[in-house]
Design an enzyme around this catalytic site. Sequence first.
Site, PDB file in Angstrom:
ATOM      1  N   GLU A  96       0.839  -1.207   0.000  1.00  0.00           N
ATOM      2  CA  GLU A  96       0.000   0.000   0.000  1.00  0.00           C
ATOM      3  C   GLU A  96       0.866   1.246   0.000  1.00  0.00           C
ATOM      4  O   GLU A  96       1.967   1.238   0.559  1.00  0.00           O
ATOM      5  CB  GLU A  96      -0.794   0.048   1.313  1.00  0.00           C
ATOM      6  CG  GLU A  96      -2.031  -0.803   1.345  1.00  0.00           C
ATOM      7  CD  GLU A  96      -3.277   0.055   1.165  1.00  0.00           C
ATOM      8  OE1 GLU A  96      -3.222   1.029   0.385  1.00  0.00           O
ATOM      9  OE2 GLU A  96      -4.282  -0.262   1.801  1.00  0.00           O
ATOM     10  N   ASP A  97       0.319   2.337  -0.532  1.00  0.00           N
ATOM     11  CA  ASP A  97       1.031   3.609  -0.425  1.00  0.00           C
ATOM     12  C   ASP A  97       0.870   4.211   0.970  1.00  0.00           C
ATOM     13  O   ASP A  97       1.838   4.613   1.598  1.00  0.00           O
ATOM     14  CB  ASP A  97       0.561   4.601  -1.513  1.00  0.00           C
ATOM     15  CG  ASP A  97      -0.956   4.796  -1.553  1.00  0.00           C
ATOM     16  OD1 ASP A  97      -1.704   4.121  -0.807  1.00  0.00           O
ATOM     17  OD2 ASP A  97      -1.411   5.635  -2.359  1.00  0.00           O
ATOM     18  N   ASP A 100      -4.550   5.341   6.061  1.00  0.00           N
ATOM     19  CA  ASP A 100      -5.134   6.562   6.619  1.00  0.00           C
ATOM     20  C   ASP A 100      -6.224   6.157   7.615  1.00  0.00           C
ATOM     21  O   ASP A 100      -5.916   5.746   8.727  1.00  0.00           O
ATOM     22  CB  ASP A 100      -5.651   7.400   5.441  1.00  0.00           C
ATOM     23  CG  ASP A 100      -6.105   8.784   5.827  1.00  0.00           C
ATOM     24  OD1 ASP A 100      -5.487   9.389   6.701  1.00  0.00           O
ATOM     25  OD2 ASP A 100      -7.102   9.270   5.243  1.00  0.00           O
ATOM     26  N   PHE A 149      -1.570  15.848   4.332  1.00  0.00           N
ATOM     27  CA  PHE A 149      -1.893  15.283   3.021  1.00  0.00           C
ATOM     28  C   PHE A 149      -0.638  15.333   2.161  1.00  0.00           C
ATOM     29  O   PHE A 149      -0.077  16.400   1.936  1.00  0.00           O
ATOM     30  CB  PHE A 149      -3.054  16.023   2.347  1.00  0.00           C
ATOM     31  CG  PHE A 149      -3.567  15.256   1.157  1.00  0.00           C
ATOM     32  CD1 PHE A 149      -4.541  14.273   1.316  1.00  0.00           C
ATOM     33  CD2 PHE A 149      -3.049  15.484  -0.116  1.00  0.00           C
ATOM     34  CE1 PHE A 149      -4.984  13.527   0.220  1.00  0.00           C
ATOM     35  CE2 PHE A 149      -3.487  14.748  -1.211  1.00  0.00           C
ATOM     36  CZ  PHE A 149      -4.463  13.766  -1.040  1.00  0.00           C
ATOM     37  N   ARG A 162       1.872  12.137  -8.915  1.00  0.00           N
ATOM     38  CA  ARG A 162       2.340  10.760  -8.692  1.00  0.00           C
ATOM     39  C   ARG A 162       3.781  10.561  -9.144  1.00  0.00           C
ATOM     40  O   ARG A 162       4.494   9.705  -8.623  1.00  0.00           O
ATOM     41  CB  ARG A 162       1.472   9.761  -9.485  1.00  0.00           C
ATOM     42  CG  ARG A 162       0.045   9.630  -9.008  1.00  0.00           C
ATOM     43  CD  ARG A 162      -0.589   8.407  -9.649  1.00  0.00           C
ATOM     44  NE  ARG A 162      -2.039   8.415  -9.603  1.00  0.00           N
ATOM     45  CZ  ARG A 162      -2.765   7.997  -8.566  1.00  0.00           C
ATOM     46  NH1 ARG A 162      -2.171   7.550  -7.484  1.00  0.00           N
ATOM     47  NH2 ARG A 162      -4.085   8.026  -8.617  1.00  0.00           N
TER      48      ARG A 162
HETATM   49  P1  5GP Z   1      -8.018   4.980   3.950  1.00  0.00           P
HETATM   50  O1  5GP Z   1      -9.029   4.032   3.394  1.00  0.00           O
HETATM   51  O2  5GP Z   1      -6.982   4.320   4.847  1.00  0.00           O
HETATM   52  O3  5GP Z   1      -8.658   6.148   4.640  1.00  0.00           O
HETATM   53  O4  5GP Z   1      -7.254   5.672   2.776  1.00  0.00           O
HETATM   54  C1  5GP Z   1      -6.959   5.024   1.658  1.00  0.00           C
HETATM   55  C2  5GP Z   1      -6.594   5.917   0.505  1.00  0.00           C
HETATM   56  O5  5GP Z   1      -6.792   7.328   0.714  1.00  0.00           O
HETATM   57  C3  5GP Z   1      -5.129   5.779   0.216  1.00  0.00           C
HETATM   58  O6  5GP Z   1      -4.825   4.570  -0.454  1.00  0.00           O
HETATM   59  C4  5GP Z   1      -4.892   7.002  -0.616  1.00  0.00           C
HETATM   60  O7  5GP Z   1      -5.312   6.786  -1.942  1.00  0.00           O
HETATM   61  C5  5GP Z   1      -5.804   8.041   0.019  1.00  0.00           C
HETATM   62  N1  5GP Z   1      -5.033   8.889   0.951  1.00  0.00           N
HETATM   63  C6  5GP Z   1      -5.104   8.923   2.284  1.00  0.00           C
HETATM   64  N2  5GP Z   1      -4.238   9.829   2.799  1.00  0.00           N
HETATM   65  C7  5GP Z   1      -3.607  10.366   1.738  1.00  0.00           C
HETATM   66  C8  5GP Z   1      -2.583  11.362   1.595  1.00  0.00           C
HETATM   67  O8  5GP Z   1      -2.059  11.955   2.548  1.00  0.00           O
HETATM   68  N3  5GP Z   1      -2.190  11.640   0.323  1.00  0.00           N
HETATM   69  C9  5GP Z   1      -2.718  11.030  -0.765  1.00  0.00           C
HETATM   70  N4  5GP Z   1      -2.244  11.391  -1.947  1.00  0.00           N
HETATM   71  N5  5GP Z   1      -3.679  10.088  -0.678  1.00  0.00           N
HETATM   72  C10 5GP Z   1      -4.109   9.762   0.572  1.00  0.00           C
HETATM   73 MG    MG Z   2      -5.714   8.376  -4.187  1.00  0.00          MG
END
Ligand code: 5GP
Ligand code: MG
Length: 175
Positions: A96-97, A100, A149, A162
């Site tokens: 995963e990147d 969150d 962010f 990206r």
């Molecule tokens: P989650 O489901 O854990 O809330 O977030 C999943 C997705 O939200 C991540 O895979 C990503 O695509 C996006 N996301 C959450 N935080 C960030 C951030 O700080 N920057 C970016 N670019 N995407 C984020």
């Molecule tokens: Mg995204």
Amino acid sequence: MELKLTPLFSAASIQQRVIELARRISDDFADRPLCLIAVLKGGVVFAADLMRELTIPVTLDFIRARSYDGANSTGQVKFTTMPTHPLAGQNILVVEDILDTGCTAVSIVERLRQENPASLAMCTLLDKPCRRKMPVNADYVGFTIDDLFVVGYGLDYEERGRELPDIHVLETRKA
Ligand code: 5GP
Ligand code: MG
């Protein structure tokens, strides 16, 4: 419109951390075949670098989760890309990147468990534990960050940024 960016992690520091994670993963899976599943799209850059630092053979596949957003974010997730390999009995490492709220990760884990893998672990480059809504943690974490962010190294803001080699904080200017 230009994105206003503040540097957070340089390409060199990311590379160093990727090498450290790859060493741990290679040790942990030394005697088990490993199947990497990169989460599209953000996890692709990290997965590409990580797999080339591993010293064990791996297979590569992809998953894409789309959350239904809009007014009520119910955490409902739809999979628009699924791995093409049979996953039963495999050792899976989800790449995963960023973690969150954890909603996406929980859905991915639940979905992949249905395939009856031998083991299922998660590796995330970035982790924002302060934002967590779901009880999920990664087995391998690159960097833990505050509620910021970020963009670059695969992470986007509305599909932009990206391609940046470094990770930056996106300044959100309030009008
Ligand atoms: P989650 O489901 O854990 O809330 O977030 C999943 C997705 O939200 C991540 O895979 C990503 O695509 C996006 N996301 C959450 N935080 C960030 C951030 O700080 N920057 C970016 N670019 N995407 C984020
Ligand atoms: Mg995204």
